[in-house]
Design a protein around this motif. Sequence first.
Motif, mmCIF file in Angstrom:
data_model
loop_
_atom_site.group_PDB
_atom_site.id
_atom_site.type_symbol
_atom_site.label_atom_id
_atom_site.label_comp_id
_atom_site.label_asym_id
_atom_site.label_seq_id
_atom_site.Cartn_x
_atom_site.Cartn_y
_atom_site.Cartn_z
ATOM 1 N N VAL A 41 24.613 1.082 3.632
ATOM 2 C CA VAL A 41 23.765 2.275 3.618
ATOM 3 C C VAL A 41 24.606 3.453 4.090
ATOM 4 C CG1 VAL A 41 21.710 3.370 4.592
ATOM 5 C CG2 VAL A 41 21.695 0.929 4.095
ATOM 6 N N GLY A 42 24.543 4.553 3.346
ATOM 7 C CA GLY A 42 25.300 5.742 3.730
ATOM 8 C C GLY A 42 24.676 6.998 3.170
ATOM 9 N N ASP A 43 25.230 8.130 3.551
ATOM 10 C CA ASP A 43 24.806 9.439 3.061
ATOM 11 C C ASP A 43 23.299 9.659 3.173
ATOM 12 O OD1 ASP A 43 27.463 10.038 2.355
ATOM 13 O OD2 ASP A 43 27.206 9.102 0.379
ATOM 14 N N VAL A 44 22.723 9.307 4.325
ATOM 15 C CA VAL A 44 21.292 9.524 4.532
ATOM 16 C C VAL A 44 21.077 10.999 4.849
ATOM 17 C CG1 VAL A 44 19.256 8.858 5.847
ATOM 18 C CG2 VAL A 44 21.085 7.189 5.459
ATOM 19 N N SER A 45 20.127 11.617 4.151
ATOM 20 C CA SER A 45 19.829 13.026 4.375
ATOM 21 C C SER A 45 18.316 13.231 4.380
ATOM 22 C CB SER A 45 20.479 13.874 3.273
ATOM 23 O OG SER A 45 20.156 15.240 3.468
ATOM 24 N N CYS A 46 17.801 13.687 5.536
ATOM 25 C CA CYS A 46 16.375 13.966 5.682
ATOM 26 C C CYS A 46 16.203 15.441 6.022
ATOM 27 C CB CYS A 46 15.762 13.124 6.801
ATOM 28 S SG CYS A 46 15.810 11.355 6.507
ATOM 29 N N PRO A 47 15.138 16.055 5.552
ATOM 30 C CA PRO A 47 14.913 17.466 5.868
ATOM 31 C C PRO A 47 14.570 17.636 7.346
ATOM 32 C CG PRO A 47 13.038 16.574 4.673
ATOM 33 C CD PRO A 47 14.083 15.511 4.702
ATOM 34 N N ASP A 48 15.132 18.648 7.945
ATOM 35 C CA ASP A 48 14.893 18.928 9.364
ATOM 36 C C ASP A 48 13.598 19.715 9.527
ATOM 37 O OD1 ASP A 48 15.473 18.807 12.029
ATOM 38 O OD2 ASP A 48 17.064 20.313 11.997
ATOM 39 N N GLY A 49 12.991 19.609 10.691
ATOM 40 C CA GLY A 49 11.846 20.439 11.031
ATOM 41 C C GLY A 49 10.508 19.983 10.486
ATOM 42 N N GLN A 50 10.402 18.765 9.976
ATOM 43 C CA GLN A 50 9.126 18.265 9.461
ATOM 44 C C GLN A 50 8.129 18.113 10.614
ATOM 45 O OE1 GLN A 50 8.333 17.588 6.131
ATOM 46 N NE2 GLN A 50 10.256 18.679 5.836
ATOM 47 N N LYS A 51 6.863 18.487 10.364
ATOM 48 C CA LYS A 51 5.831 18.390 11.392
ATOM 49 C C LYS A 51 5.467 16.928 11.645
ATOM 50 C CE LYS A 51 2.596 21.376 11.856
ATOM 51 N NZ LYS A 51 1.388 22.198 11.671
ATOM 52 N N VAL A 52 5.410 16.578 12.921
ATOM 53 C CA VAL A 52 5.032 15.230 13.316
ATOM 54 C C VAL A 52 3.520 15.181 13.472
ATOM 55 C CG1 VAL A 52 5.249 13.460 15.084
ATOM 56 C CG2 VAL A 52 7.233 14.869 14.488
ATOM 57 N N GLU A 53 2.872 14.627 12.459
ATOM 58 C CA GLU A 53 1.427 14.435 12.496
ATOM 59 C C GLU A 53 1.078 13.269 11.576
ATOM 60 O OE1 GLU A 53 0.087 18.358 11.432
ATOM 61 O OE2 GLU A 53 0.212 17.944 9.311
ATOM 62 N N PRO A 54 0.074 12.477 11.941
ATOM 63 C CA PRO A 54 -0.271 11.298 11.151
ATOM 64 C C PRO A 54 -0.512 11.649 9.675
ATOM 65 C CG PRO A 54 -1.561 11.362 13.173
ATOM 66 C CD PRO A 54 -0.834 12.668 13.081
ATOM 67 N N GLY A 55 0.094 10.845 8.799
ATOM 68 C CA GLY A 55 -0.088 11.035 7.366
ATOM 69 C C GLY A 55 0.917 11.958 6.712
ATOM 70 N N ASN A 56 1.618 12.786 7.500
ATOM 71 C CA ASN A 56 2.629 13.663 6.921
ATOM 72 C C ASN A 56 3.778 12.803 6.401
ATOM 73 O OD1 ASN A 56 4.069 15.962 6.162
ATOM 74 N ND2 ASN A 56 5.000 16.195 8.186
ATOM 75 N N SER A 57 4.183 13.026 5.154
ATOM 76 C CA SER A 57 5.291 12.257 4.599
ATOM 77 C C SER A 57 6.256 13.184 3.867
ATOM 78 C CB SER A 57 4.770 11.157 3.666
ATOM 79 O OG SER A 57 4.107 11.714 2.561
ATOM 80 N N PHE A 58 7.477 12.709 3.719
ATOM 81 C CA PHE A 58 8.533 13.473 3.042
ATOM 82 C C PHE A 58 9.597 12.490 2.595
ATOM 83 C CE2 PHE A 58 9.161 13.275 7.537
ATOM 84 C CZ PHE A 58 10.476 12.862 7.672
ATOM 85 N N ASP A 59 10.459 12.933 1.704
ATOM 86 C CA ASP A 59 11.499 12.065 1.154
ATOM 87 C C ASP A 59 12.852 12.362 1.778
ATOM 88 O OD1 ASP A 59 9.726 10.802 -0.578
ATOM 89 O OD2 ASP A 59 10.084 12.240 -2.196
ATOM 90 N N CYS A 60 13.640 11.304 1.926
ATOM 91 C CA CYS A 60 15.041 11.401 2.348
ATOM 92 C C CYS A 60 15.874 10.776 1.235
ATOM 93 C CB CYS A 60 15.279 10.609 3.634
ATOM 94 S SG CYS A 60 14.367 11.201 5.067
ATOM 95 N N THR A 61 17.068 11.311 1.035
ATOM 96 C CA THR A 61 17.971 10.716 0.053
ATOM 97 C C THR A 61 18.943 9.812 0.790
ATOM 98 O OG1 THR A 61 19.472 12.606 0.182
ATOM 99 C CG2 THR A 61 17.787 12.646 -1.551
ATOM 100 N N VAL A 62 19.412 8.788 0.086
ATOM 101 C CA VAL A 62 20.293 7.805 0.723
ATOM 102 C C VAL A 62 21.087 7.081 -0.358
ATOM 103 C CG1 VAL A 62 18.462 6.056 0.709
ATOM 104 C CG2 VAL A 62 20.320 5.862 2.354
ATOM 105 N N THR A 63 22.250 6.602 0.001
ATOM 106 C CA THR A 63 23.022 5.737 -0.883
ATOM 107 C C THR A 63 22.868 4.318 -0.355
ATOM 108 O OG1 THR A 63 24.615 7.502 -1.328
ATOM 109 C CG2 THR A 63 25.300 5.258 -1.849
#
Length: 136
Positions: free
Chosen positions: A89-111
Amino acid sequence: PQAGPQPWGQPQPGQPQPGQPWAQPPAGPQQPKSKKPLILGLGALALVVILGIIGVLVVTSLGSKTLDAAAAEAGVAKVLTQSYGATEVGDVSCPDGQKVEPGNSFDCTVTVDGQHRSVTLTFTDDQGTYEVSRPN
């Protein structure tokens, strides 16, 4: 000829003699119990523990409830290798500053194992605990 009643204190035919144990029926071949439920249960427990640890690392100590992308990226790599069996697993990239609240979801890219993939992180509570989807 039928046997009459046995005298008092005498054992009946087919009954154990005084001081002798009762006969146990012969045991048939026993099938070994599967360890699969135990292994799955331990795997699920490990995943919950990992997610709990990640959740603690994700929420910043400044009182704001936003995602720390670096901690999330490390957590994603760990979940993919330990829970989903990825070997590389490498090159993991997640967006910064996402709100921490139940149900909030977002995508991260990864190799994963040499292929570009994405995973979805979904917060399960307001403490920063999240689930990581299978790579797609």
